[in-house]
Design an enzyme around this catalytic site. Sequence first.
Site, PDB file in Angstrom:
ATOM      1  CG  ASP A 161     -15.609  69.896  32.051  1.00  0.00           C
ATOM      2  OD1 ASP A 161     -16.213  70.046  30.969  1.00  0.00           O
ATOM      3  OD2 ASP A 161     -16.080  70.313  33.125  1.00  0.00           O
TER       4      ASP A 161
ATOM      5  CB  SER B 273     -18.568  72.999  43.732  1.00  0.00           C
ATOM      6  OG  SER B 273     -19.890  73.425  43.451  1.00  0.00           O
TER       7      SER B 273
ATOM      8  CE1 TYR C 275     -23.292  76.451  38.584  1.00  0.00           C
ATOM      9  CE2 TYR C 275     -22.686  75.497  40.695  1.00  0.00           C
ATOM     10  CZ  TYR C 275     -22.922  75.364  39.341  1.00  0.00           C
ATOM     11  OH  TYR C 275     -22.793  74.132  38.752  1.00  0.00           O
TER      12      TYR C 275
ATOM     13  CB  THR D  13     -20.473  77.555  36.389  1.00  0.00           C
ATOM     14  OG1 THR D  13     -19.436  76.719  36.921  1.00  0.00           O
ATOM     15  CG2 THR D  13     -21.382  76.722  35.498  1.00  0.00           C
TER      16      THR D  13
END
Length: 383
Positions: A303, A125, A148, A174
């Site tokens: 997911d 992430s 992001y 994302t």
Amino acid sequence: MGRYLMTETTPRAPLDQIPGDLVSLGDYARYAPAHMTEAAYQYIVGGGADEISVRRNRDMFDRLMINPRVLVDVTGGSTCTEVLGEHFRHPVMLAPVAFHKLVHPQGEIATAMAASALETPMVVSTLASVELEAIAAQTEAPKWFQLYFQQDRDFTLSLVQRAEAAGYTCLMITVDASLHGIRNRAQRAGFALPPGVDAVNLRQRPPLPSAVLEPSQSIVFQGMMTEAPTWDDIRWLKERTSMPIVLKGILSPADALIAQQMGVSGLVLSNHGGRTLDCVPSGLEVIQSVRQAVGEDMTLLLDGAVERGTDVFKAIALGADAVMVGRAQLYALAVAGAPGVAHMLRILREELEVCMALAGTPRIADIGPEALLSAPRSGFFSA
């Protein structure tokens, strides 16, 4: 659930040995609260608003029944597969999850060690609590970077370039969480990042320009959403990276088609674990319509509430190429550190192998919609 149901004021240290009664991902979820602060647990387990989408993620898996075939020779069976040209030992990935140091002092380093030991791809992430380069150095398994978008596009590009230099092979962007959802559970718990836990990869981010909103303007639309990417930003970044791009957070076949026409390599069908917009469908219930829209060649991942090997099987039967596991990795990390995450992944892989063997589908390519009792019927998920 007994004594592991409630979180204690002082979390227990990770276990040195995995107890004999810890035999499923559900058991890790049962043990986890005792190994976290109450606020951290509520932040991790919680979803958006009334958590309707959180529950729906699980409900959609439970509504599907497997249609097993018997007397099939499965002795040549294997869970091996390929995703975007990379060899996967099994069709399970560790989803991008923020702030692993919330639950373990080694944070993402411990998770990466487990991923390497179990030959499991890890998606790191942007909001990791360890530098992305240090995480990459800990695993020989495939490693992808989740992005992001930041308001400063030069800084955004610098994150991508760091990932490329560190050996990440795919960029997962994302697109469904440009701002936090309404997370009442975390609000009630008073969650805040504790000292020593932060998004270390964003420390050099330029300060956001100060803006004064007019009384008629919205703090959401004219405020927080000024950082939100658009299709133009995806196109811009695609021209500046050699990594294949996967978009995470697609639920609409129309959006899937736009991404495909733009040359995006793959999609993650996901509602962000039910943590952003509540009252949206699960990835599982839209996967057939998205697969029909984009055809067989585009990579589709899924997911949301993957907790059993049978869940992996069901997702693949409906059209997924692989699945990602989110919260479960933090539960396992909190309970037993790197060995816990490795154990959790081994459980999932062995459950998938048992399911494939007993269903008469020895290879991933053998798992199709006919392996489910009712999946091909139109409107199966409509009730």
